[in-house]
Design a protein around this motif. Structure first.
Motif, PDB file in Angstrom:
ATOM      1  N   THR A  87       1.025  -1.187  -0.120  1.00 19.51           N
ATOM      2  CA  THR A  87       0.438  -0.260  -0.259  1.00 19.51           C
ATOM      3  C   THR A  87       0.685   1.492  -0.255  1.00 19.51           C
ATOM      4  OG1 THR A  87      -0.471   0.029   2.546  1.00 19.51           O
ATOM      5  CG2 THR A  87      -1.836  -1.399   1.363  1.00 19.51           C
ATOM      6  N   PRO A  88       0.509   2.230  -0.425  1.00 18.68           N
ATOM      7  CA  PRO A  88       1.096   3.797  -0.586  1.00 18.68           C
ATOM      8  C   PRO A  88       1.995   3.614   1.347  1.00 18.68           C
ATOM      9  CG  PRO A  88      -0.914   4.280  -1.496  1.00 18.68           C
ATOM     10  CD  PRO A  88      -0.880   2.294  -0.743  1.00 18.68           C
ATOM     11  N   THR A  89       1.039   3.397   2.118  1.00 23.54           N
ATOM     12  CA  THR A  89       1.183   3.846   3.826  1.00 23.54           C
ATOM     13  C   THR A  89       3.126   2.800   3.853  1.00 23.54           C
ATOM     14  OG1 THR A  89      -0.523   4.254   4.313  1.00 23.54           O
ATOM     15  CG2 THR A  89       1.127   3.479   6.209  1.00 23.54           C
ATOM     16  N   GLN A  90       1.847   1.557   3.447  1.00 24.36           N
ATOM     17  CA  GLN A  90       4.295   0.147   3.700  1.00 24.36           C
ATOM     18  C   GLN A  90       5.067   0.594   2.357  1.00 24.36           C
ATOM     19  OE1 GLN A  90       1.237  -3.211   2.721  1.00 24.36           O
ATOM     20  NE2 GLN A  90       0.459  -3.759   4.449  1.00 24.36           N
ATOM     21  N   GLN A  91       5.063   1.547   1.379  1.00 26.72           N
ATOM     22  CA  GLN A  91       5.665   2.258   0.806  1.00 26.72           C
ATOM     23  C   GLN A  91       6.534   3.212   1.481  1.00 26.72           C
ATOM     24  OE1 GLN A  91       4.126   3.008  -3.000  1.00 26.72           O
ATOM     25  NE2 GLN A  91       4.207   0.803  -3.232  1.00 26.72           N
ATOM     26  N   GLU A  92       6.020   3.652   2.013  1.00 29.14           N
ATOM     27  CA  GLU A  92       6.596   4.833   2.903  1.00 29.14           C
ATOM     28  C   GLU A  92       6.924   4.371   3.924  1.00 29.14           C
ATOM     29  OE1 GLU A  92       7.390   8.275   2.489  1.00 29.14           O
ATOM     30  OE2 GLU A  92       6.274   8.719   0.714  1.00 29.14           O
ATOM     31  N   LYS A  93       6.539   3.596   4.058  1.00 26.14           N
ATOM     32  CA  LYS A  93       7.651   3.207   5.361  1.00 26.14           C
ATOM     33  C   LYS A  93       9.063   2.520   5.109  1.00 26.14           C
ATOM     34  CE  LYS A  93       4.971   0.971   8.972  1.00 26.14           C
ATOM     35  NZ  LYS A  93       4.404   0.021  10.146  1.00 26.14           N
ATOM     36  N   LEU A  94       8.432   1.529   4.410  1.00 25.19           N
ATOM     37  CA  LEU A  94      10.071   1.000   3.549  1.00 25.19           C
ATOM     38  C   LEU A  94      10.590   2.093   3.374  1.00 25.19           C
ATOM     39  CD1 LEU A  94      11.594  -1.563   2.977  1.00 25.19           C
ATOM     40  CD2 LEU A  94      10.547  -1.332   0.320  1.00 25.19           C
ATOM     41  N   LYS A  95      10.514   3.296   2.603  1.00 22.91           N
ATOM     42  CA  LYS A  95      11.791   4.692   1.973  1.00 22.91           C
ATOM     43  C   LYS A  95      12.159   5.366   3.225  1.00 22.91           C
ATOM     44  CE  LYS A  95      10.899   8.840  -0.096  1.00 22.91           C
ATOM     45  NZ  LYS A  95      10.198   9.603  -1.053  1.00 22.91           N
ATOM     46  N   LEU A  96      11.030   5.395   4.698  1.00 23.07           N
ATOM     47  CA  LEU A  96      11.743   5.577   5.334  1.00 23.07           C
ATOM     48  C   LEU A  96      13.317   5.102   6.750  1.00 23.07           C
ATOM     49  CD1 LEU A  96      11.743   7.366   8.337  1.00 23.07           C
ATOM     50  CD2 LEU A  96       9.695   6.409   9.329  1.00 23.07           C
ATOM     51  N   VAL A  97      11.943   3.633   5.935  1.00 23.30           N
ATOM     52  CA  VAL A  97      13.634   2.288   7.060  1.00 23.30           C
ATOM     53  C   VAL A  97      14.513   2.366   5.873  1.00 23.30           C
ATOM     54  CG1 VAL A  97      13.881  -0.030   7.251  1.00 23.30           C
ATOM     55  CG2 VAL A  97      11.687   0.933   8.019  1.00 23.30           C
ATOM     56  N   LYS A  98      14.955   2.776   4.749  1.00 22.65           N
ATOM     57  CA  LYS A  98      16.002   3.080   3.998  1.00 22.65           C
ATOM     58  C   LYS A  98      17.187   4.547   4.318  1.00 22.65           C
ATOM     59  CE  LYS A  98      14.600  -0.453   0.214  1.00 22.65           C
ATOM     60  NZ  LYS A  98      13.885  -0.760  -1.140  1.00 22.65           N
ATOM     61  N   GLN A  99      16.278   5.278   3.962  1.00 18.95           N
ATOM     62  CA  GLN A  99      16.715   6.870   5.089  1.00 18.95           C
ATOM     63  C   GLN A  99      17.289   6.793   6.222  1.00 18.95           C
ATOM     64  OE1 GLN A  99      13.275   9.435   4.316  1.00 18.95           O
ATOM     65  NE2 GLN A  99      13.032   9.711   2.295  1.00 18.95           N
ATOM     66  N   LEU A 100      16.113   5.850   6.836  1.00 21.35           N
ATOM     67  CA  LEU A 100      17.219   5.501   8.269  1.00 21.35           C
ATOM     68  C   LEU A 100      18.457   5.432   7.934  1.00 21.35           C
ATOM     69  CD1 LEU A 100      14.014   5.390  10.544  1.00 21.35           C
ATOM     70  CD2 LEU A 100      15.346   7.371  10.351  1.00 21.35           C
ATOM     71  N   ARG A 101      18.473   4.238   8.066  1.00 20.62           N
ATOM     72  CA  ARG A 101      19.767   2.943   7.940  1.00 20.62           C
ATOM     73  C   ARG A 101      20.497   3.491   6.270  1.00 20.62           C
ATOM     74  NH1 ARG A 101      18.741  -2.795   6.360  1.00 20.62           N
ATOM     75  NH2 ARG A 101      18.118  -3.824   8.872  1.00 20.62           N
ATOM     76  N   GLU A 102      20.481   4.500   5.746  1.00 21.19           N
ATOM     77  CA  GLU A 102      21.297   5.871   5.273  1.00 21.19           C
ATOM     78  C   GLU A 102      21.592   6.014   5.802  1.00 21.19           C
ATOM     79  OE1 GLU A 102      24.221   6.535   2.097  1.00 21.19           O
ATOM     80  OE2 GLU A 102      22.617   4.803   2.236  1.00 21.19           O
ATOM     81  N   ALA A 103      21.059   7.240   6.770  1.00 22.15           N
ATOM     82  CA  ALA A 103      21.715   8.259   8.100  1.00 22.15           C
ATOM     83  C   ALA A 103      22.124   6.992   8.564  1.00 22.15           C
ATOM     84  CB  ALA A 103      20.546   8.507   8.713  1.00 22.15           C
ATOM     85  N   SER A 104      22.595   6.314   8.812  1.00 22.44           N
ATOM     86  CA  SER A 104      23.560   5.044   9.880  1.00 22.44           C
ATOM     87  C   SER A 104      24.794   5.016   9.330  1.00 22.44           C
ATOM     88  CB  SER A 104      22.101   4.232  10.998  1.00 22.44           C
ATOM     89  OG  SER A 104      22.496   3.119   9.631  1.00 22.44           O
ATOM     90  N   ARG A 105      24.782   4.657   7.999  1.00 22.51           N
ATOM     91  CA  ARG A 105      25.688   4.351   7.645  1.00 22.51           C
ATOM     92  C   ARG A 105      27.518   4.464   8.373  1.00 22.51           C
ATOM     93  NH1 ARG A 105      26.329   1.917   2.622  1.00 22.51           N
ATOM     94  NH2 ARG A 105      24.423   2.185   2.177  1.00 22.51           N
ATOM     95  N   PRO A 106      27.638   6.078   8.793  1.00 20.44           N
ATOM     96  CA  PRO A 106      28.564   6.430   8.654  1.00 20.44           C
ATOM     97  C   PRO A 106      28.872   5.425  10.621  1.00 20.44           C
ATOM     98  CG  PRO A 106      27.880   7.770   8.807  1.00 20.44           C
ATOM     99  CD  PRO A 106      26.880   7.088   8.241  1.00 20.44           C
ATOM    100  N   MET A 107      27.969   5.243  10.918  1.00 22.38           N
ATOM    101  CA  MET A 107      28.170   4.341  12.307  1.00 22.38           C
ATOM    102  C   MET A 107      28.556   3.017  12.067  1.00 22.38           C
ATOM    103  SD  MET A 107      25.070   3.767  14.784  1.00 22.38           S
ATOM    104  CE  MET A 107      24.573   4.218  15.114  1.00 22.38           C
ATOM    105  N   LEU A 108      27.947   2.584  11.100  1.00 20.72           N
ATOM    106  CA  LEU A 108      28.796   1.741  10.501  1.00 20.72           C
ATOM    107  C   LEU A 108      30.143   1.369  10.055  1.00 20.72           C
ATOM    108  CD1 LEU A 108      27.842  -1.727   9.859  1.00 20.72           C
ATOM    109  CD2 LEU A 108      27.256  -1.020   7.130  1.00 20.72           C
ATOM    110  N   GLU A 109      30.485   2.191   8.936  1.00 20.05           N
ATOM    111  CA  GLU A 109      31.558   2.305   8.551  1.00 20.05           C
ATOM    112  C   GLU A 109      32.912   2.455   9.819  1.00 20.05           C
ATOM    113  OE1 GLU A 109      31.330   5.507   5.506  1.00 20.05           O
ATOM    114  OE2 GLU A 109      30.184   4.363   4.452  1.00 20.05           O
ATOM    115  N   ALA A 110      31.909   3.356  10.910  1.00 24.33           N
ATOM    116  CA  ALA A 110      33.555   3.651  12.142  1.00 24.33           C
ATOM    117  C   ALA A 110      33.513   2.712  13.102  1.00 24.33           C
ATOM    118  CB  ALA A 110      33.002   4.777  12.759  1.00 24.33           C
TER     119      ALA A 110
END
Length: 158
Positions: A98-121
């Motif tokens: 659903t559009p809501t589910q697509q937005e939830k997935l998009k949000l999770v991907k954005q949050l994970r991308e924001a945490s990439r520096p933590m993973l690299e460190a």
């Protein structure tokens, strides 16, 4: 099913469910066992339900995805894996998000991308302690390095 009923360890139970999902047998008992697996370990349960391929799993997976709350505080690189697994399972069963589910997935991907520096460190710190110890090169017919008692070719040589 009898082995699943007797097993108490979560990851072994998930492995048994994965075997059941891949057997190609269809029964209500197997489907119910796989549904229970979603409650015990949502990520692994979603994978098993998708592997089983029964369309009755679609509304169950969609409800699980809808019920999962995405929080953005202190997210780690592996946070909300459930969302990703639910979405993949739904799509593997030819369901649509659903559009809501697509937005939830998009949000999770954005949050994970924001945490990439933590993973690299973390990865830099992990490998900064010293050189990695290389395992000796094993021949195909030698015992596996993991101690399973199997030949390397039948174990980790795959």
């Amino acid at each position: 099913l009898a082995a699943l009923e007797q097993e108490t360890e979560t990851y072994r139970r998930a492995a048994l469910r994965e075997v059941l999902a891949g057997l190609g047998e269809r029964s209500d008992a197997i489907f119910e066992a796989l549904k229970t697996g979603l409650e015990e370990h949502s990520e692994l349960g979603a994978i098993s339900l998708a592997d089983y391929g029964d369309l009755r799993a679609l509304p169950i997976l969609q409800k699980a995805l809808d019920d999962h709350e995405v929080r953005d505080a202190k997210i780690t690189p592996f946070e909300h894996q459930e969302v990703i697994e639910f979405c993949e399972a739904i799509e593997r069963l030819d369901g649509e998000l659903t559009p809501t589910q697509q937005e939830k997935l998009k949000l999770v991907k954005q949050l994970r991308e924001a945490s990439r520096p933590m993973l690299e460190a973390y990865m830099q710190d992990r490998h900064a302690d010293g050189p990695r110890v290389a395992r000796p090169k094993l021949g195909r017919n030698e015992p596996c390095w993991c101690g399973s008692g199997k030949k390397y070719k039948k174990c980790h040589g795959r």
